[in-house]
Each structure stands twice: as structure tokens, then as C-alpha cells.
Scaffold this motif. Sequence first.
Motif, PDB file in Angstrom:
ATOM      1  N   ASP A   1       0.820  -1.205   0.000  1.00  0.00           N
ATOM      2  CA  ASP A   1       0.000   0.000   0.000  1.00  0.00           C
ATOM      3  C   ASP A   1       0.856   1.259   0.000  1.00  0.00           C
ATOM      4  O   ASP A   1       0.481   2.269  -0.610  1.00  0.00           O
TER       5      ASP A   1
ATOM      6  N   ARG B   1       0.312   3.943  -2.883  1.00  0.00           N
ATOM      7  CA  ARG B   1      -0.038   5.350  -2.636  1.00  0.00           C
ATOM      8  C   ARG B   1       0.983   6.288  -3.260  1.00  0.00           C
ATOM      9  O   ARG B   1       0.641   7.350  -3.787  1.00  0.00           O
TER      10      ARG B   1
ATOM     11  N   LEU C   1      -9.545   5.769  -1.310  1.00  0.00           N
ATOM     12  CA  LEU C   1      -9.164   4.362  -1.405  1.00  0.00           C
ATOM     13  C   LEU C   1      -8.565   3.819  -0.115  1.00  0.00           C
ATOM     14  O   LEU C   1      -8.341   2.611  -0.008  1.00  0.00           O
ATOM     15  N   TYR C   2      -8.326   4.694   0.848  1.00  0.00           N
ATOM     16  CA  TYR C   2      -7.708   4.263   2.104  1.00  0.00           C
ATOM     17  C   TYR C   2      -8.473   4.855   3.286  1.00  0.00           C
ATOM     18  O   TYR C   2      -7.997   5.727   3.997  1.00  0.00           O
TER      19      TYR C   2
ATOM     20  N   PHE D   1     -13.658   1.404 -10.400  1.00  0.00           N
ATOM     21  CA  PHE D   1     -12.230   1.624 -10.170  1.00  0.00           C
ATOM     22  C   PHE D   1     -11.315   1.240 -11.325  1.00  0.00           C
ATOM     23  O   PHE D   1     -10.234   1.825 -11.463  1.00  0.00           O
TER      24      PHE D   1
ATOM     25  N   LEU E   1      -7.338   2.838 -12.261  1.00  0.00           N
ATOM     26  CA  LEU E   1      -6.243   2.153 -11.577  1.00  0.00           C
ATOM     27  C   LEU E   1      -5.449   1.300 -12.558  1.00  0.00           C
ATOM     28  O   LEU E   1      -6.036   0.669 -13.438  1.00  0.00           O
TER      29      LEU E   1
ATOM     30  N   ALA F   1      -8.959  -3.311  -7.834  1.00  0.00           N
ATOM     31  CA  ALA F   1      -9.644  -3.689  -6.609  1.00  0.00           C
ATOM     32  C   ALA F   1      -9.796  -5.201  -6.515  1.00  0.00           C
ATOM     33  O   ALA F   1     -10.363  -5.835  -7.417  1.00  0.00           O
TER      34      ALA F   1
ATOM     35  N   ARG G   1     -10.543  -3.970   2.722  1.00  0.00           N
ATOM     36  CA  ARG G   1     -10.392  -2.521   2.530  1.00  0.00           C
ATOM     37  C   ARG G   1     -11.358  -2.016   1.479  1.00  0.00           C
ATOM     38  O   ARG G   1     -11.967  -0.938   1.639  1.00  0.00           O
ATOM     39  N   TRP G   2     -11.519  -2.752   0.400  1.00  0.00           N
ATOM     40  CA  TRP G   2     -12.419  -2.303  -0.655  1.00  0.00           C
ATOM     41  C   TRP G   2     -13.868  -2.295  -0.192  1.00  0.00           C
ATOM     42  O   TRP G   2     -14.681  -1.503  -0.676  1.00  0.00           O
TER      43      TRP G   2
ATOM     44  N   VAL H   1     -14.150   0.982   1.422  1.00  0.00           N
ATOM     45  CA  VAL H   1     -14.186   2.031   0.405  1.00  0.00           C
ATOM     46  C   VAL H   1     -15.604   2.175  -0.147  1.00  0.00           C
ATOM     47  O   VAL H   1     -16.160   3.280  -0.215  1.00  0.00           O
TER      48      VAL H   1
ATOM     49  N   TRP I   1     -15.421   8.737  -7.941  1.00  0.00           N
ATOM     50  CA  TRP I   1     -15.078   7.349  -8.244  1.00  0.00           C
ATOM     51  C   TRP I   1     -16.223   6.616  -8.954  1.00  0.00           C
ATOM     52  O   TRP I   1     -15.996   5.640  -9.674  1.00  0.00           O
TER      53      TRP I   1
END
Length: 894
Positions: free
Chosen positions: A195, A199, A214-215, A698, A702, A708, A713-714, A717, A729
Motif C-alpha cells: 500500500d 499510494r 481508497l484508504y 475503479f 487504476l 480492486a 479494505r475495498w 471504500v 469514483w
Amino acid sequence: MFRRAGIWIGALLIVALATVGGLATSAVRKAWPQTTGTIALEGLGGSVSVARDERGIPTITADNPTDLFRAQGFVSAQDRFFEMDLRRHIASGRLAELVGAAGVNADKAIRTMGWRKVAEEELPTLAPATRLYLGAYADGVNDYLTRAGEPANLSVEYQVLATQLPDYRVEKWSAVDSLVWLKAMAYDLRGNFNDELARGRLTGTLGAALVDALYPPYPTTDHVPILSAEQWSPTRSTSRTLVPAALTAASTASAPPARSAPSASVARTTATTTAVTSPTTTAALATLPELADPEVTAVLTSASALLESVVPMVGRGEGVGSNSWVVGPSLTKSGKPLLANDPHLGVSIPGIWSQVGLRCRTVTPECPFAVSGFALAGVPGVVIGHNASIAWGFTNLGPDVTDFYLERVTDTAYQRDGRQFPLQVTSETIKVRGGADVPLTVRRTSHGPIVSDVFPAAAEVGKSPLPGASTAIETYAVSLAWTGLVPSTSADAIFALDTATDFTAFRAAAKLFAVPSQNLVYADTSGNIGYQAPGLIPVRRSATSGLPPGFLPSPGWNSQWDWEGWVPFEDLPWVLNPAEGFLVAANQQVTASSTPFLTTEWDAGWRSQRIRDRLTGATPGSVTVADMAAIQADVTDGFAQVLVPSLVAVDLSDDPFTGSAQALLKSWDYTTPADGSEASAAAAYFYAVWTKVLAAAFDDQLPPDLRADGGSRWRLVVTALLRDPTNPWWDDKRTPAIVESRDEILRQSLVQARLALTKSLGSDVQGWSWGKVHTLTLTHRVLGADPVPGPIRAMVNRGPFPLPGGSAVVNANGWNASSGFVVNWAPSMRMVVDLANLDSSTWVNQTGQSGHPYHPHYADQIDAWSSGGTFPWPFTDAALTAARRDELILTPVG
């Protein structure tokens, strides 16, 4: 694993079909271990019993530790030597010697980091007893190699590889071979490595606001941390254990002067650095403008490519989570604790763990072992399990123990505090089977190895004239600081855990466990339960205003961003006998406190909260071993409860075809079974929709390697985006004439998922099943993938198996939403320890004890494992005697 790396021995295609018939009979059996009778070994001090149960799991009993671990080495080689040999080639940066040119990039990455050199430095620093055990284990492995003679007698894999490696000779095992495997495991279980690079790559191209989304911050209120504020109150200690200069310097000649220890006030500021509740990269481009430089983005991408070329040994990314929890006496039916653990790691056959019991005939201070559990083939001792007094389990804590530094370098020097210091430069030679040697130049700064300049293209794209350059054009480079590159005492910790008898001794053992940093849960036969967070956790400041340390790469040319020391063990979170009566550690946030700073990259807590909810709802005095196993098999998806209301709210009255699938979600109970039930059909549709939502929202912005994956985490998000229907997004940049919103993306996803499942499973939604698409094929690491001929793959692979559960579900059979539903990580084993009656404990491995294809114990636990079943786990003398099926006696020569 090797399918992705593209590793295969080309000429085997010519001979495989002609030889497979023989391989399936006598040639395969010749490598199977002897499990009865007597074998005389040089160097033994007395006789050793190797008793095996109906699943081939050995219990080794000896009079002294040297004999005990020598026998463990012998038995490990009997069962799993090819796996051990493969692991040491990978972890030592010598894979190309075994598999040819396809292994070169992995070797470059590992040689650049220098895993084996660190292991070599580590060995003499370990406790004398640990060195004795490692040496005895190596002697036992080598005893087996000597008896076997030719590689073909060790495993069928060598017989197959002999068609390409006719002169291959197996090297003797060494203590360093065991230690370097621990380095490989630590690498896969590192913290926010990926990550931080991601980033850094995205910040200069997408802009701060998009990257921020995204975080998202950890949802502390909804997903309770391991320890509450009442359970853990951090000390405000100003003491610091500073990193010794020898561990931070690239070399005596090239290292700049070491920074002095921080003052008390600075130390306090560093230690209490706030983990920003809503991290934002808004200030990043202002405080580190280099991130906006396309050449820096390119060099960060190069670093990512190099480090991703390392072959995963136990898993990677989302797939290195775990569940563990411990229930105290007030909640259990027996009045004694119960402890459960199921580490989530990569999938393969043979599996990651082997099972073993290690026992001294008479337990004394000189021979203190009576332990049973899960071991790593190639490493002595038991890593996870129980002894006669305590039980322990591991889950990945995932602290931020890696930092990337942007370096200003010339060919021979790097910049630091306005001065130039010589790079440490070493030369390596990678031997390649069937090809020419590959030279490798490794450069290091005071932070660590430069990981961005291994591939030639990076050196060109990274060139950029920088302010302050004197006689040479400076270039950006990326160096890596990682605690795994520091010699440590993790090997000592294994044996200290195996012999601990109370919480004090358990914590003393945990203090030795440096890398990989794990959540350790504890229970004992006296009725105590506890938790400890161990590991080397660096103390440092954040280089970007408003962000936690390590959130983005730091400027390596300014020493104020260097690591200043380690968080003292006394300051790491722990608890004994919490008032709540249970503890859950499933990779979620350890504590809401920002002291000490651990990370911001927690698992989002969907699994941990589901476990907590089930324990909270349990009647006091009722919880049994069976209840713990049932929780391990739980298949409820908590995130579905967040997304489904938005999906069923979409008006599909004009589209009855899609509406018939949407109707599945309206009555769904959010469970994810693999059977033919309506819940299974709903789960299949839900996850198909989920993949389409992720792709639409996404994929347009990306890069392919950062798409993704649908993990925890997603889910956070998208949870936030659902509350913001016009968030940028949601807009698909591939349709420039249209600005999509949330509702349009959700509708498109429902429609596209209906079409996709109709194509793969048929038009009748009642015939859909999650188990038809969510499958696991256990694949051999070398012989199991295309383009290996089918008969060979059939010999070594097993599956496909339909599996329930999924990513961020307690029964965590994970999959990558960017590439399909196929399971790529899962519980590597499951265990429940009953501290009231150790013989009532249960365990199951992912595959089987043996690494030999066609052996009866190669795959004999898969059916139980895949269905959520377990097996009895005998421990007392009486139970072991009753479970014994074979016994081999190892005796001294003469």
C-alpha cells in the motif's frame, strides 16, 4: 504459485507422457518413508520413537533435546524434503538453479534484499540452545539424505526433474537453511509494504482526494479492536531501545554518522505519533513534491515490479489474514479456556504446515519439551499449538515495519543531509539451469538495499537532474528499510513458546518474536486467557504533514525521517484475563490508541466482528469445542448487509430478466454456502454483482496491478461511497460523454452480473450455486500448472473443491475480485484447544502430512478441511497409545 511465475521445465513435455505410468507405481513408492521397524543413525545418544497415527502424523519421543530435534529433522525430510529444498532455493535467491531462467527475477529480488546474508548474520546471535537444536535438526535431515543416496530416492519430483537436471545433486541441509525460511515467511507477512508503494505511485497521478477515498480509516465503532480502552492503557514511557548503528548502517565505510538518540521530549512525540483517523494525502505533494514527478512514479513502479517477482511462500496481501480467539472459564461449559486459531495463507499442495508432537520421555529442565501442534517443514520445533500447560495461536498483526525511501543517487553515492556518501556496492552471480550466469549488482544506502534499480529500464526512466547535483547527474532510486533485514531472535521464540508454562513465560517468549510481528493469543490449564502484541516496531516520524509514519515513501536525503529505534516491548499492547471473558484477534485494529503507532493498514474487521457477535450472544457457561469449530465454519458475510439494501432498491421493473436475479437478494440471509440452496444462489449473484461494481468504479483509473481485489479494505471504500452517490469514483472515465453516479453503476452491475452468470451457470437462477464458481484446486508448486501435461498434473494436484465463505467472511476462502471467483487463499489449518481436557482438542490440516504424491497421507485431510470438519488431537500418553498405528525406532549405530 509457479503458474503465475511461468515456471516450467520445457523438455519435460517430451518425456512426461511416456513416463507417467511408471511414476504412478514403483517409482513413486520408492520415496515413501519407512514408518515401522528400526533405523540406526550416527550421532544419536539413545533410542527415539516415531509413532504415527492413522493420518501419518508423527509423535517423536526422545531422552534429550538433541536426539529429539535430530529425529524431527529426519522425519521432516522423510515426509517433505522436496518442499524443503524448493523453499531454501527460493529463500536463498537460488531458484534459477533449479528451474532455469524463469526464476531469475525472483532471485534478483531476494539477492537484492539479502535474506540469506541476514540469516547467516543471525545464527551466531541466537541462544546456544537454539543453535544446538538447529544443528541437530540439520543433522537429522542430512542423515536422511545420506541414507537416500540419489535424489530420485527422495521424491518423485526429483525423478521428473532429472529429465532436465540429470546431474543435480542435493546439498546438505544447514541451520541457515532453516533460518532463511523464516525470513521468507516474514516477507509474506510484512505490513503495509504494497500500500505504501501504491499510494506513492497514485498520489502524483490521481490527485489527493481520489487516493484518500481508497484508504478509509478503520471503523473502530462498528468493528471493535482486539483490546478496548479499558483493557489497554498505554504507558507514556520515554525510554527507547535505539537501533544499534551496526544494524542501520550500510557499511562502516559508507554509512553517514549515526543520529544521536532523541531527547526525552522528541522521544515522547515520536512514540505518541497520532494515527490520523482520516488520513489524507492532501499535503503530500506539498511536503514531498517529488511524488508528482513522472520519473519518481516510474521508479516506484519498478520497485513494485521487482518485489512482486518474489515467489510467495505462505501467501500475499489480503490472503495473509487469520482468525484467532480465546474464551475464558466464565463462558465455557468446562469452566476452563478454549482457544481457536485458523491462519489464512496461500493454498498449495502439500500445504504450508506439517503436524507433529515433540516429547521428552521425562520432562525435566534439561529436556523440557512436551508439545504438539503445527510446524514448518524445514524448521525445528512447533510454531503454533499447545504443551501440557498452555496453548497459543497466531494471527498477523500487520504493523508497518517497512518503509520506502526516495534516494538521490549517482552511480557511486547517495545524498544525505546535503552531503554525499558512498553507496555500498556488492556483486552477486545468479546461476541459471540451462543458461548463462546472470551478474547482479546490489547497491545499498544507510536505509537498506536499493530495490528500484535491478531492472535496467528503471535506471533510464529514473534519471532526472536534481537541485544540488554537482559533478554527476543524480537519479531517483527507491531503498527499502524492513525489520526482516535486521538479525533477530525469532528462532529463539519458537522454543521458548514450546516450553512456556505460564503467562509470564509466554510474554518472555513473545518478547523474542521479532519478525513477522503477530497477534499472540494465550490460554492455560489454570484458567487464564491473554493477548500480547510482539515484534520489532520502528519508531519514526512522518515525512508528510498530517499523515501517519510510513503512509508514503519518505525523502531519504533527510535523516530526520530515519528510524530512530524500536518501540519497547513494555509499551506494546497486552492483556491478561479481560473482564469481557474473551478475546478476538482476527487482524483487526489492535487498539484505538495511537500509542504506540503500529499501522493504519488493519484488516477492516468484518471477520473479527462476526466472531465477537457470536461470542457475545453465547450463554455463559455453555461454549464447547464444537461451538468453537462452528464459528470457524461461519459463512455469514457482514458486508452484504451493507451493500444489499442499495442493490434491492434499484428499480428493475422494466427488466424482469435481471429482476429475477435481484429477487434472490431480497430474501437472502447473507450466508454463503457452497450447496444448491437458494442462499447459495443468492451468494453467487451477490458476488458477481460485487465484481462488476468494483470494475465499473475503479478499473478505469487504476493500473492493472492495483485493481480492486474485493478484500476488506475495498468493502470499506464502497461502504463510504454508497453514502456519496456523486463521488468522482462512481464516474466511469471510459465513457467521457456520460457522468455516472452510484445508482447507474449499481444498475449496470446488476444487469452485467445477471448476464455473466447466465453464460456460466445457465438462465435459471434457482440452479445457480456459489460452490459451482467458488472452487479451489490445490496446485503443486512446480509440477501442477499449465503447460504441464494432464497426467502429471493429475498426479500432483487435487480438486477442484467447491468451497463456501469468501474474503472477509469467518470461513475465509478468499478470492480476487479482479480475476474471478477461484479460491487463492484459505485457512491453512484449523485448531481448537480444550484446556480442560487436552485430548478433547481438535485439529485439521489443509492437505495432509505427506509431501509425496499418491501417498495415503498426501491429501487425506482435504475432505474434512473443505467441509469444516476436524479430527481428534491426542496428547496424553494414553491417548497417543490408543491412536498409534505405526512406530519407527531410531537407534544409535552399534
